[in-house]
Motif scaffolding. Sequence first.
Motif, PDB file in Angstrom:
ATOM      1  N   VAL A  41      -6.413  70.946  58.768  1.00 42.96           N
ATOM      2  CA  VAL A  41      -7.559  71.210  59.120  1.00 42.96           C
ATOM      3  C   VAL A  41      -8.208  70.083  59.705  1.00 42.96           C
ATOM      4  N   ALA A  42      -8.078  69.021  58.811  1.00 36.54           N
ATOM      5  CA  ALA A  42      -8.853  67.852  59.658  1.00 36.54           C
ATOM      6  C   ALA A  42      -8.197  67.651  61.068  1.00 36.54           C
ATOM      7  N   ARG A  43      -6.924  68.378  61.808  1.00 35.46           N
ATOM      8  CA  ARG A  43      -6.622  67.557  62.581  1.00 35.46           C
ATOM      9  C   ARG A  43      -7.104  69.050  63.608  1.00 35.46           C
ATOM     10  N   GLN A  44      -7.345  70.299  63.313  1.00 35.58           N
ATOM     11  CA  GLN A  44      -8.312  71.557  63.563  1.00 35.58           C
ATOM     12  C   GLN A  44      -9.618  71.047  64.415  1.00 35.58           C
ATOM     13  N   MET A  45     -10.577  70.602  63.046  1.00 38.51           N
ATOM     14  CA  MET A  45     -11.426  70.792  63.139  1.00 38.51           C
ATOM     15  C   MET A  45     -12.156  69.123  63.704  1.00 38.51           C
ATOM     16  N   ALA A  63     -12.611  63.557  54.745  1.00 33.99           N
ATOM     17  CA  ALA A  63     -13.685  63.938  54.336  1.00 33.99           C
ATOM     18  C   ALA A  63     -13.255  65.214  54.739  1.00 33.99           C
ATOM     19  N   ILE A  64     -12.375  66.382  54.811  1.00 31.66           N
ATOM     20  CA  ILE A  64     -12.371  67.974  54.228  1.00 31.66           C
ATOM     21  C   ILE A  64     -11.800  67.771  52.432  1.00 31.66           C
ATOM     22  N   SER A  65     -10.835  66.865  52.141  1.00 30.62           N
ATOM     23  CA  SER A  65     -11.209  67.048  50.838  1.00 30.62           C
ATOM     24  C   SER A  65     -12.622  67.254  49.990  1.00 30.62           C
ATOM     25  N   ALA A 125     -11.245  78.110  52.861  1.00 30.88           N
ATOM     26  CA  ALA A 125     -10.403  78.973  53.179  1.00 30.88           C
ATOM     27  C   ALA A 125      -9.235  78.827  53.936  1.00 30.88           C
ATOM     28  N   LYS A 126      -9.914  77.721  55.025  1.00 34.17           N
ATOM     29  CA  LYS A 126      -8.707  77.652  56.182  1.00 34.17           C
ATOM     30  C   LYS A 126      -7.639  76.280  55.065  1.00 34.17           C
ATOM     31  N   VAL A 127      -8.087  75.202  54.191  1.00 35.37           N
ATOM     32  CA  VAL A 127      -6.992  74.571  53.422  1.00 35.37           C
ATOM     33  C   VAL A 127      -5.879  75.889  52.995  1.00 35.37           C
ATOM     34  N   VAL A 128      -6.673  75.902  52.565  1.00 26.18           N
ATOM     35  CA  VAL A 128      -5.618  77.372  52.003  1.00 26.18           C
ATOM     36  C   VAL A 128      -4.625  77.842  52.510  1.00 26.18           C
ATOM     37  N   GLU A 129      -4.960  78.420  53.945  1.00 28.21           N
ATOM     38  CA  GLU A 129      -4.532  79.163  55.178  1.00 28.21           C
ATOM     39  C   GLU A 129      -3.037  78.214  55.842  1.00 28.21           C
TER      40      GLU A 129
END
Length: 313
Positions: free
Chosen positions: A28-32, A38-40, A17-21
Amino acid sequence: MSTNKTLTLMEEMAVFAKVVETGSFSEVARQMGSTPSAISRSVARLERAMGIRLLERTTRKLRLSESGQLVYERCVDMVNAAQSVMAVSNQLSPEPQGLIRVSVPKAVGRFVIHPHIAEFLNRYPKIDVQLRLEDRYVDLIDEQIDLAMRISNHPSPGLMGRPLFTIEHLLCATPEYLAREGTPVQPSDLKAHNCIYLGEEPSDSQWKFHKENKKVTVGVQGRYAVNHTGARLDAVLSNMGIASLPFFTARQMLQQGQIVQVLPDWTFRTQYCGQVWVLYTPTRYLAPKFSAFINFMAERLSHEPTLASSLGK
């Protein structure tokens, strides 16, 4: 899919959901605090578990597949439900705490809300405030905004909230300018004056007035247009012309006699007039930190005589 497997994939669903947003694995990786790879992999695990392609990947951008759109909507529901659970825990917390992200129109934020922030933070030492000053429509969910202040007499029915105060606008000029150029007696007289307006849209130079049952629109002109109320006040004080100002910006200079109201017998209307509402997404449990902020501002602003003018509008 079994319940146990679903539970193990909830983190992947939230990441998807975060990747789509954000439209970006890297963001997303930066935020998490993770890595793009890893996100992929997290999204890939969800795709394998469901047996469907969720994202169409290109070298430049990500695009939802048809199935991905349906899955994304359900994942957003899951994230919102989790946030509601946390709101319940906040409701039971003995003291309001946490971060509040507030979106406010620039002038309202600078001249009305910001002056009260220090006292609010002193009263609630466990609450942090992120005040975002922006003159644009903000989507509370997509941009992760907790509270939004909007100028509207008819706020969106999809949001909850309460009115805080009313914004009135008036025309102002210095006594020096009026002595030099003359004082307008009726709205049509403004055509002969240097008028200072926003300049963002063509309608900004169409000034609207009403008096009893009479309505008048005057096309004004001037050598200076600026979309900041503080800058327009500075221009007025420099004897540059007649400007439209919210009363909360002009009131001190009016009281000191440095500027005077022009056409006080007429009501001046702009799209920036009306009630200022504080709005939030519908929820059964409003976290204490939000209630604390809303109630504090409502109480402070209700006792502030400088927000509405008895001089005129």
